[in-house]
Design a protein around this motif. Structure first.
Motif, PDB file in Angstrom:
ATOM      1  N   GLU A  27       0.829  -1.199   0.000  1.00  0.00           N
ATOM      2  CA  GLU A  27       0.000   0.000   0.000  1.00  0.00           C
ATOM      3  C   GLU A  27       0.874   1.264   0.000  1.00  0.00           C
ATOM      4  OE1 GLU A  27      -2.628  -0.133   3.322  1.00  0.00           O
ATOM      5  OE2 GLU A  27      -3.632  -1.986   2.692  1.00  0.00           O
ATOM      6  N   LEU A  28       1.907   1.262   0.810  1.00  0.00           N
ATOM      7  CA  LEU A  28       2.820   2.412   0.853  1.00  0.00           C
ATOM      8  C   LEU A  28       3.516   2.596  -0.491  1.00  0.00           C
ATOM      9  CD1 LEU A  28       4.447   1.832   4.368  1.00  0.00           C
ATOM     10  CD2 LEU A  28       2.945   3.730   3.733  1.00  0.00           C
ATOM     11  N   TYR A  29       3.913   1.486  -1.098  1.00  0.00           N
ATOM     12  CA  TYR A  29       4.594   1.545  -2.397  1.00  0.00           C
ATOM     13  C   TYR A  29       3.660   2.069  -3.484  1.00  0.00           C
ATOM     14  CZ  TYR A  29       6.670  -0.116  -6.763  1.00  0.00           C
ATOM     15  OH  TYR A  29       7.158  -0.197  -8.049  1.00  0.00           O
ATOM     16  N   ASP A  30       2.433   1.554  -3.535  1.00  0.00           N
ATOM     17  CA  ASP A  30       1.478   1.992  -4.558  1.00  0.00           C
ATOM     18  C   ASP A  30       1.160   3.476  -4.419  1.00  0.00           C
ATOM     19  OD1 ASP A  30       1.361  -0.533  -5.651  1.00  0.00           O
ATOM     20  OD2 ASP A  30      -0.470  -1.120  -4.598  1.00  0.00           O
ATOM     21  N   THR A  31       1.049   3.950  -3.185  1.00  0.00           N
ATOM     22  CA  THR A  31       0.802   5.375  -2.950  1.00  0.00           C
ATOM     23  C   THR A  31       1.973   6.210  -3.446  1.00  0.00           C
ATOM     24  OG1 THR A  31      -0.558   4.885  -1.006  1.00  0.00           O
ATOM     25  CG2 THR A  31       0.322   7.126  -1.196  1.00  0.00           C
ATOM     26  N   TYR A  32       3.182   5.734  -3.196  1.00  0.00           N
ATOM     27  CA  TYR A  32       4.378   6.432  -3.666  1.00  0.00           C
ATOM     28  C   TYR A  32       4.401   6.500  -5.191  1.00  0.00           C
ATOM     29  CZ  TYR A  32       9.097   6.241  -5.632  1.00  0.00           C
ATOM     30  OH  TYR A  32      10.192   6.409  -6.432  1.00  0.00           O
ATOM     31  N   VAL A  33       4.094   5.391  -5.869  1.00  0.00           N
ATOM     32  CA  VAL A  33       4.111   5.357  -7.336  1.00  0.00           C
ATOM     33  C   VAL A  33       3.089   6.340  -7.908  1.00  0.00           C
ATOM     34  CG1 VAL A  33       3.613   3.927  -9.360  1.00  0.00           C
ATOM     35  CG2 VAL A  33       4.998   3.004  -7.503  1.00  0.00           C
ATOM     36  N   LYS A  34       1.879   6.344  -7.349  1.00  0.00           N
ATOM     37  CA  LYS A  34       0.840   7.249  -7.840  1.00  0.00           C
ATOM     38  C   LYS A  34       1.229   8.707  -7.625  1.00  0.00           C
ATOM     39  CE  LYS A  34      -2.966   3.972  -7.147  1.00  0.00           C
ATOM     40  NZ  LYS A  34      -4.169   3.650  -6.335  1.00  0.00           N
ATOM     41  N   THR A  35       1.848   8.993  -6.492  1.00  0.00           N
ATOM     42  CA  THR A  35       2.273  10.362  -6.197  1.00  0.00           C
ATOM     43  C   THR A  35       3.325  10.836  -7.185  1.00  0.00           C
ATOM     44  OG1 THR A  35       1.816  10.062  -3.832  1.00  0.00           O
ATOM     45  CG2 THR A  35       3.269  11.886  -4.447  1.00  0.00           C
ATOM     46  N   GLU A  36       4.313   9.978  -7.473  1.00  0.00           N
ATOM     47  CA  GLU A  36       5.364  10.343  -8.426  1.00  0.00           C
ATOM     48  C   GLU A  36       4.788  10.552  -9.828  1.00  0.00           C
ATOM     49  OE1 GLU A  36       9.061  10.633  -7.697  1.00  0.00           O
ATOM     50  OE2 GLU A  36       7.756  11.169  -6.023  1.00  0.00           O
ATOM     51  N   GLN A  37       3.896   9.664 -10.233  1.00  0.00           N
ATOM     52  CA  GLN A  37       3.304   9.778 -11.564  1.00  0.00           C
ATOM     53  C   GLN A  37       2.442  11.031 -11.686  1.00  0.00           C
ATOM     54  OE1 GLN A  37       1.336   5.960 -11.889  1.00  0.00           O
ATOM     55  NE2 GLN A  37       3.150   4.971 -12.755  1.00  0.00           N
ATOM     56  N   SER A  38       1.744  11.409 -10.624  1.00  0.00           N
ATOM     57  CA  SER A  38       0.920  12.623 -10.660  1.00  0.00           C
ATOM     58  C   SER A  38       1.776  13.874 -10.788  1.00  0.00           C
ATOM     59  CB  SER A  38       0.053  12.707  -9.394  1.00  0.00           C
ATOM     60  OG  SER A  38       0.853  12.907  -8.241  1.00  0.00           O
ATOM     61  N   ARG A  39       3.041  13.767 -10.365  1.00  0.00           N
ATOM     62  CA  ARG A  39       3.977  14.887 -10.489  1.00  0.00           C
ATOM     63  C   ARG A  39       4.724  14.870 -11.811  1.00  0.00           C
ATOM     64  NH1 ARG A  39       6.793  14.141  -4.514  1.00  0.00           N
ATOM     65  NH2 ARG A  39       5.084  14.962  -3.268  1.00  0.00           N
ATOM     66  N   GLY A  40       4.414  13.878 -12.642  1.00  0.00           N
ATOM     67  CA  GLY A  40       5.107  13.770 -13.917  1.00  0.00           C
ATOM     68  C   GLY A  40       6.496  13.203 -13.788  1.00  0.00           C
ATOM     69  N   GLN A  41       6.794  12.513 -12.685  1.00  0.00           N
ATOM     70  CA  GLN A  41       8.104  11.941 -12.455  1.00  0.00           C
ATOM     71  C   GLN A  41       8.051  10.423 -12.528  1.00  0.00           C
ATOM     72  OE1 GLN A  41       9.463  13.495  -8.699  1.00  0.00           O
ATOM     73  NE2 GLN A  41       9.525  15.604  -9.418  1.00  0.00           N
ATOM     74  N   SER A  42       9.201   9.813 -12.756  1.00  0.00           N
ATOM     75  CA  SER A  42       9.266   8.351 -12.856  1.00  0.00           C
ATOM     76  C   SER A  42       9.626   7.761 -11.484  1.00  0.00           C
ATOM     77  CB  SER A  42      10.324   7.928 -13.886  1.00  0.00           C
ATOM     78  OG  SER A  42      10.008   8.425 -15.168  1.00  0.00           O
ATOM     79  N   PRO A  43       8.790   6.889 -10.953  1.00  0.00           N
ATOM     80  CA  PRO A  43       9.118   6.259  -9.677  1.00  0.00           C
ATOM     81  C   PRO A  43      10.318   5.333  -9.810  1.00  0.00           C
ATOM     82  CG  PRO A  43       7.176   5.240 -10.631  1.00  0.00           C
ATOM     83  CD  PRO A  43       7.498   6.423 -11.486  1.00  0.00           C
ATOM     84  N   VAL A  44      11.068   5.187  -8.733  1.00  0.00           N
ATOM     85  CA  VAL A  44      12.238   4.296  -8.737  1.00  0.00           C
ATOM     86  C   VAL A  44      11.759   2.847  -8.833  1.00  0.00           C
ATOM     87  CG1 VAL A  44      14.174   3.435  -7.363  1.00  0.00           C
ATOM     88  CG2 VAL A  44      13.645   5.890  -7.419  1.00  0.00           C
ATOM     89  N   LYS A  45      12.321   2.111  -9.765  1.00  0.00           N
ATOM     90  CA  LYS A  45      11.982   0.703  -9.960  1.00  0.00           C
ATOM     91  C   LYS A  45      13.204  -0.164  -9.706  1.00  0.00           C
ATOM     92  CE  LYS A  45       7.655   1.074 -11.562  1.00  0.00           C
ATOM     93  NZ  LYS A  45       6.490   0.353 -11.025  1.00  0.00           N
ATOM     94  N   TRP A  46      12.965  -1.336  -9.171  1.00  0.00           N
ATOM     95  CA  TRP A  46      14.047  -2.300  -8.955  1.00  0.00           C
ATOM     96  C   TRP A  46      13.812  -3.528  -9.815  1.00  0.00           C
ATOM     97  CZ3 TRP A  46      18.308  -2.751  -5.455  1.00  0.00           C
ATOM     98  CH2 TRP A  46      18.598  -1.565  -4.776  1.00  0.00           C
TER      99      TRP A  46
END
Length: 291
Positions: free
Chosen positions: A272-291
């Motif tokens: 849940e924390l990870y999904d929230t982080y991904v959505k937040t980054e995408q809403s800012r037009g940024q690419s979330p860190v992926k492993w």
């Protein structure tokens, strides 16, 4: 330097690299070739410093920084062509490349950071939720370097969790190995506070941890988080758990890294924390860190 997510440490980086000088110019209208490129792969999260100042912060896979420019190629005979000299034979040598002394520093780039005092069970927890194998023993300062474990989900998403070496009071004043530990927390997108439920007044541990983070960098303690009450398999921990929940507002997940009790709740909330982080980054037009 090229940031490469396959690189996990700076151990393979050599202390000295030499590029190529520019080649000399030649006859037949030939200019000398410029010095060839030399690429040095470094982990994502590498800081490049010169004279103590940060000159580059490589936080994305594929990001590059030109550490030193190679030598320019020499001028060929055509450069010296003139009305007076219709068949010049002159040329110039290639120029030497740039020389710099740089310092590399790695800040662990992970989605989640396990934050706690020594012996709270962070390393045991990382072993329990991932394939990472940090050293585990019943004494402080078992972990002297951050370890990163990967939590795999069925949809192939991967959440990176860093075991930040145990803090002590006064870490923000560089006591113990304070600064060396705290700088790794800066990169973490959300925090997992690990407290030892078997100790008296476990909420004091949380207060002290947040204080150290906030003194090191303002706002660091306010990142999304969850409190993990470890060692729930012990009788005293079960007594302390409701007292902890009464004292703090943060969500508490009680588990045992040793026995594996209630790890599933942590897996679900971590996602849940990870999904929230991904959505937040995408809403800012940024690419979330992926492993």
């Amino acid at each position: 330097f090229t940031a490469d997510q396959q690189m996990k440490s700076l151990s393979s980086v050599l202390p000295f690299y030499q590029g190529f000088h520019g080649e000399k110019g030649g006859s037949k209208n030939c200019y000398g070739a410029n010095g060839a490129y030399v690429y040095v792969k470094v982990p994502v999260g590498t800081l490049v410093k010169e004279d103590g100042k940060v000159v580059a912060d490589l936080t994305q896979h594929g990001e590059e920084y030109v550490a030193a420019y190679g030598g320019a190629g020499g001028k060929g005979n055509r450069f010296f062509l003139s009305n007076e000299n219709r068949a010049p034979t002159l040329f110039t040598p290639g120029e030497p490349g740039q020389e710099r002394v740089l310092h590399l520093e790695l800040k662990t780039t992970a989605h989640a950071g396990l934050v706690g005092f020594p012996n709270a069970g962070k390393s045991s927890l990382l072993r329990a939720i991932s394939s990472a194998k940090p050293a585990v023993a019943a004494y402080p300062f078992t972990t002297l370097n951050p370890h990163v474990g990967i939590v795999h989900y069925q949809d192939y998403e991967q959440v990176a969790v860093a075991d930040i070496p145990g803090l002590i009071k006064g870490a923000h004043q560089n006591r113990g190995l304070g600064m060396a530990f705290l700088r790794h927390i800066e990169r973490c997108r959300f925090l997992l506070y690990v407290v030892d439920l078997s100790l008296a007044q476990p909420w004091i541990q949380l207060q002290d941890l947040k204080y150290e983070l906030e003194q090191y960098k303002k706002g660091l303690s306010e990142r999304p988080c969850v409190v993990i009450g470890n060692k729930i398999d012990l009788a005293q921990s079960r007594i302390n758990l409701p007292l902890l929940k009464e004292q703090i507002d943060d969500r508490v997940i009680a588990l045992s890294a040793l026995t594996g009790d209630n790890l599933e709740e942590l897996f679900l909330h971590l996602r849940e924390l990870y999904d929230t982080y991904v959505k937040t980054e995408q809403s800012r037009g940024q690419s979330p860190v992926k492993w």
